[in-house]
Design a protein around this motif. Structure first.
Motif, PDB file in Angstrom:
ATOM      1  N   ARG A   1     -11.137  19.127 -81.002  1.00 21.86           N
ATOM      2  CA  ARG A   1     -10.274  20.262 -80.685  1.00 21.86           C
ATOM      3  C   ARG A   1      -9.169  19.835 -79.731  1.00 21.86           C
ATOM      4  O   ARG A   1      -9.440  19.263 -78.670  1.00 21.86           O
ATOM      5  N   PRO A   2      -7.901  20.078 -80.067  1.00 16.73           N
ATOM      6  CA  PRO A   2      -6.810  19.741 -79.138  1.00 16.73           C
ATOM      7  C   PRO A   2      -6.838  20.661 -77.926  1.00 16.73           C
ATOM      8  O   PRO A   2      -6.977  21.871 -78.065  1.00 16.73           O
ATOM      9  N   VAL A   3      -6.687  20.079 -76.729  1.00 18.58           N
ATOM     10  CA  VAL A   3      -6.794  20.888 -75.514  1.00 18.58           C
ATOM     11  C   VAL A   3      -5.628  20.708 -74.554  1.00 18.58           C
ATOM     12  O   VAL A   3      -5.554  21.413 -73.546  1.00 18.58           O
ATOM     13  N   GLY A   4      -4.700  19.786 -74.830  1.00 13.73           N
ATOM     14  CA  GLY A   4      -3.577  19.627 -73.923  1.00 13.73           C
ATOM     15  C   GLY A   4      -2.921  18.277 -74.056  1.00 13.73           C
ATOM     16  O   GLY A   4      -3.132  17.541 -75.027  1.00 13.73           O
TER      17      GLY A   4
ATOM     18  N   PHE B   1       7.528  29.813 -71.453  1.00 19.12           N
ATOM     19  CA  PHE B   1       6.454  30.717 -71.081  1.00 19.12           C
ATOM     20  C   PHE B   1       5.627  31.199 -72.263  1.00 19.12           C
ATOM     21  O   PHE B   1       5.353  32.368 -72.413  1.00 19.12           O
ATOM     22  N   GLY B   2       5.165  30.288 -73.101  1.00 19.67           N
ATOM     23  CA  GLY B   2       4.227  30.634 -74.154  1.00 19.67           C
ATOM     24  C   GLY B   2       2.815  30.479 -73.657  1.00 19.67           C
ATOM     25  O   GLY B   2       2.568  29.850 -72.632  1.00 19.67           O
ATOM     26  N   PRO B   3       1.815  31.034 -74.383  1.00 19.82           N
ATOM     27  CA  PRO B   3       0.428  30.910 -73.959  1.00 19.82           C
ATOM     28  C   PRO B   3      -0.026  29.470 -73.828  1.00 19.82           C
ATOM     29  O   PRO B   3      -0.862  29.156 -73.006  1.00 19.82           O
ATOM     30  N   ASP B   4       0.521  28.563 -74.653  1.00 19.02           N
ATOM     31  CA  ASP B   4       0.085  27.182 -74.561  1.00 19.02           C
ATOM     32  C   ASP B   4       0.463  26.552 -73.244  1.00 19.02           C
ATOM     33  O   ASP B   4      -0.054  25.499 -72.891  1.00 19.02           O
ATOM     34  N   THR B   5       1.381  27.159 -72.492  1.00 19.00           N
ATOM     35  CA  THR B   5       1.725  26.626 -71.181  1.00 19.00           C
ATOM     36  C   THR B   5       0.522  26.685 -70.252  1.00 19.00           C
ATOM     37  O   THR B   5       0.476  25.999 -69.242  1.00 19.00           O
ATOM     38  N   GLN B   6      -0.477  27.481 -70.576  1.00 19.78           N
ATOM     39  CA  GLN B   6      -1.698  27.523 -69.780  1.00 19.78           C
ATOM     40  C   GLN B   6      -2.324  26.147 -69.693  1.00 19.78           C
ATOM     41  O   GLN B   6      -3.030  25.822 -68.746  1.00 19.78           O
ATOM     42  N   ASN B   7      -2.103  25.317 -70.696  1.00 21.21           N
ATOM     43  CA  ASN B   7      -2.733  24.019 -70.745  1.00 21.21           C
ATOM     44  C   ASN B   7      -1.857  22.912 -70.180  1.00 21.21           C
ATOM     45  O   ASN B   7      -2.148  21.749 -70.349  1.00 21.21           O
ATOM     46  N   THR B   8      -0.764  23.259 -69.551  1.00 20.84           N
ATOM     47  CA  THR B   8       0.142  22.264 -68.998  1.00 20.84           C
ATOM     48  C   THR B   8       0.490  22.638 -67.568  1.00 20.84           C
ATOM     49  O   THR B   8       1.072  23.685 -67.324  1.00 20.84           O
ATOM     50  N   ALA B   9       0.138  21.797 -66.623  1.00 23.08           N
ATOM     51  CA  ALA B   9       0.445  22.087 -65.225  1.00 23.08           C
ATOM     52  C   ALA B   9       1.918  21.845 -64.952  1.00 23.08           C
ATOM     53  O   ALA B   9       2.635  21.235 -65.735  1.00 23.08           O
ATOM     54  N   ARG B  10       2.383  22.282 -63.792  1.00 22.15           N
ATOM     55  CA  ARG B  10       3.792  22.086 -63.436  1.00 22.15           C
ATOM     56  C   ARG B  10       4.099  20.614 -63.200  1.00 22.15           C
ATOM     57  O   ARG B  10       5.228  20.192 -63.294  1.00 22.15           O
TER      58      ARG B  10
END
Length: 766
Positions: free
Chosen positions: A593-596, A350-359
């Protein structure tokens, strides 16, 4: 800018030639009258045409602009504020904005500075004589024409004595150039407010920075209201005139007519003051000028501290906001810009970078719907979390089990019960909030059994004595495990204002001397597990697409590139999470820029610049760490034509799709493997932050608390809510503000406000 597909061929009978710019409320076009005279036409976005609040404001702008007819303003040629698609045409003034001129050529001095000062004072005198208060005097609203400076854009002006319109949920203006009374009581501002703004603008023109500039718009606003201006770099002759104009009490400021008389006595050859430390000890020579984003909106920014000594090198400290060179925070001027926000989706770690990774990694472009349930005993709620300095900022939240963990805004971390918002504990930060530095995240074994190690909450402690920011590891009960100072240039290198990266139970950061990457176990004692020095002559930042992503990376650039604030030849290196060993460098041409992550490959978006500043994205790339190859594709529309996405929220990869959202709310779903746009829709929410995809929906939000849901497969609107709180504005490239917990949406808004509601029963569904 060329006309785009979907732009009208003519407005009001005037043929359009090209775009001049676009903002949250409308688009500005270059057109010609029948006689060939060039005019600028402002066209309100269609989604606002039926909004009486926006239409009332536009009527007010037309009335105000028509009343002002001085030599230093743009005259209204024609308008139709009552039409189905409202518009206004003014004389076209050719020339750069003041922000563009300062960005390209540096501060003004001598005769040029005197001409600007006298011209702007004359313009304000004419505006005030017409009974109008401008209320948004700033560098992007000043055009330097061949005939002298012109003041434009009366989108938030008002007639003297008229009731001030304030858009729901917003404080209107641009904090670095607003007066104290405009921030505190916007309905009561008078001509004295414009005098204050004129003084801030002249300080900016003379030094390249505003007298109250800070890393955070909220701190800027605080300093406008409470702190003395920074004027040490202002030429003495000019300083003696502008200082009284910056008095906190409007009654103690001179009138614009009095100021004009004094400015006319300035000599043409007065010398600039030598650069010397301001009151905060920062030499003005280390500060950085803001640029424009291609739409005429810009602002000035500053680095966050004194030079950093790394080995034998002396390098300027890179502030958290410099990836965008501290754009002005513009709140709601018609056809300029508006407040923004966004949404986050949480996975097993549950880090902020998880925003860029779907389930799921569904290659079809949207995640599969999952069973949704509300937290037990859930009811809609709203809470306010107090920070250390009690300066309102913006939190970021993630969910874990039955709770939400949030941080930022003077809060290292807080734990709220997802069902009712009850605070379980809060750890505050003693320092002033820094723009973009919000929250590290949560790692450890999750309720569903994924992840390993004890639960650890990672936040940031910003000091009040100028010492480096510290990463702080807390237990799930809010007890401190360890803390460590962190530094780095992550904003410039990765586009992310994050000082840490969470990866499979490790906390990765850069040491305060900016010389190496360090890894610590989140649930350990804070000791360094491994340390990797930067390659000689470079600086690096760790990056991971998510806490449980397939790979870990480092982005590096030379010292020279970082000093120029334009790392356009960076290198990408795999980073071994076991021992920190750096892999072979992969050169990147331009600013990527890395995005995911998609199928184990790193997704990157190529940035473009206009007028020396970030303006959007033009291409996508996939890096395959197994082969070391990079495949690149331009962004293309359905017909195959190239597409350029303008500046806005952080791009997000989720469910096999790459999502862009422009600051005016236009959302794009892109195939990251080909660059092809799958769909594009107007969300109706301006200045949104990073989106999230959950259960087949794309969630967008603004810092005012307005939330919109779109169908992730085709972009069709599902619902939209009204704003919740007043907001000063929003940073460019803002990270997500909403966490999805089953069927509950938990939203963080301005002022450390957090609220939650049922996604199937949104409040004020529009």
């Amino acid at each position: 800018m060329r006309l785009r597909s979907g732009d009208p061929e003519a407005i009001g009978g005037y043929p359009l030639e090209r775009r001049l710019g676009a903002g949250g409320m409308g688009t500005v076009y270059l057109a010609r009258t029948a006689s060939g005279r060039r005019i600028a036409i402002k066209l309100i976005h269609q989604q606002f045409a039926d909004d009486e609040e926006f239409r009332s404001r536009f009527r007010q702008e037309v009335v105000a602009a028509r009343r002002v007819s001085g030599a230093f303003t743009a005259a209204v040629v024609d308008a139709d504020p009552e039409g189905a698609h409202p518009w206004m045409a003014t004389t076209y003034i050719e020339g750069p904005t003041l922000s563009e001129r300062i960005s390209a050529g540096g501060p003004l001095s001598g005769a040029g500075l005197r001409t600007l000062a006298v011209g702007l004072a004359e313009a304000l005198r004419d505006i005030h004589r017409a009974g109008v208060v401008h209320r948004d005097l700033k560098p992007s609203n000043v055009v330097l024409s061949a005939e002298g400076p012109r003041v434009i854009d009366f989108g938030i002006s008002r007639a003297t004595g008229q009731q001030t319109l304030t858009m729901t949920g917003r404080v209107i203006g641009t904090p670095p150039f607003m007066s104290p009374e405009q921030l505190q009581a916007p309905r009561e501002v008078g001509p004295e407010s414009d005098v204050f703004s004129l003084a801030t603008l002249l300080v900016y023109a003379a030094t390249g920075q505003g007298p109250f500039d800070a890393d955070s718009p909220y701190l800027t606003a605080y300093q406008v209201v409470h702190e003395a201006p920074k004027l040490s770099a202002v030429p003495q002759a000019l300083r003696a005139l502008v200082e009284p104009c910056l008095d906190k009490d409007p009654e103690h400021r001179p009138s614009v007519a009095e100021l004009l008389v004094q400015l006319m006595d300035l000599p043409d050859d007065f010398d600039p003051a030598p650069a010397r430390p301001d009151a905060d000890g920062i030499d003005s020579a280390t500060r950085v000028l803001g640029g424009t984003n291609g739409t005429g909106t810009a602002g000035a920014g500053a680095t966050s501290g004194a030079p950093v000594v790394a080995g034998h090198r002396t390098l300027p400290r890179i502030g958290t906001g410099l990836r965008r060179r501290w754009r002005s925070v513009v709140a709601a001027a018609v056809a300029v810009a508006a407040v923004g926000g966004g949404v986050a989706l949480l996975g097993p770690d549950f880090g902020p970078d998880t925003q860029n990774t779907a389930r799921t990694e569904d290659e079809g472009g949207a995640p599969e719907p999952a069973a949704k349930a509300l937290p037990e005993g859930f009811a809609p709620w709203q809470a306010s979390v107090r920070g250390g300095k009690d300066i309102p900022d913006e939190l970021r939240c993630v969910t874990r089990g039955a709770d939400a963990y949030c941080g930022g805004g003077g809060v290292v971390a807080t734990r709220l019960r997802a069902a009712d918002g009850k605070p379980l504990w809060t750890v505050r930060s003693p320092g002033v909030p820094a723009s973009g530095v919000h929250f590290g995240g949560v790692t450890g074994k999750a309720p569903d059994g994924t992840g390993t190690g004890a639960v650890t909450v990672v936040g940031y402690r910003i000091s009040d004595d100028g010492t480096p920011t510290r990463a702080v590891a807390l237990t799930e009960h809010g007890e401190e495990r360890w803390s460590a100072p962190v530094g780095g240039s992550s904003t410039l290198l990765t586009g992310r204002t994050r000082n840490t990266a969470l990866y499979r139970g490790d906390v990765l950061s850069v040491d305060p001397g900016d010389s190496r990457i360090e890894a610590r176990r989140a649930d350990g004692d804070g000791s360094v597990r491994w340390s990797t020095p930067f390659p000689p002559g470079t600086r690096c930042a760790p990056y991971t697409p998510g806490p449980r992503a397939a790979r870990l990376y480092a982005f590096c650039a030379s010292d020279a590139q970082l000093r120029s604030l334009k790392p356009d030849r960076p290198t990408l290196r795999p980073l071994d999470p076991a021992d920190g060993r750096l892999g072979e460098p992969v050169p990147l041409d331009g600013q990527w820029r890395p995005v995911g992550e998609l199928g184990g490959k790193l997704v990157l978006a190529k940035e473009r610049e206009e007028n020396l500043d970030f303006a959007g994205y033009t291409a996508v790339a996939l890096f395959d760490p197994r082969t070391g190859k990079v495949s690149r594709d331009p962004l293309r529309g359905a017909s195959g034509d190239t597409v350029s996405v303008t500046e806005g929220a952080d791009p997000v990869v989720a469910g096999g799709a790459l999502y862009f959202v422009e600051r005016n709310g236009q959302a794009y779903s892109v195939d990251p493997a080909t660059g092809r746009v799958r769909w594009s829709r107007q969300s109706g929410v301006e200045w949104v932050s990073a989106p999230a995809v959950a259960d087949g929906r794309l969630y967008l939000a603004s810092s005012s608390g307005r939330v919109t849901a779109l169908d992730a497969r085709d972009g069709d609107p599902v619902w939209s809510t009204s704003p919740r709180v007043e907001s000063l504005g929003n940073e460019a490239g803002a990270t997500a503000r909403v966490a999805v917990a089953g069927r509950a949406v938990i939203v963080s808004a301005a002022g450390n406000t957090v609220f939650a509601f049922d996604t199937e029963r949104p409040p004020d569904d529009e």
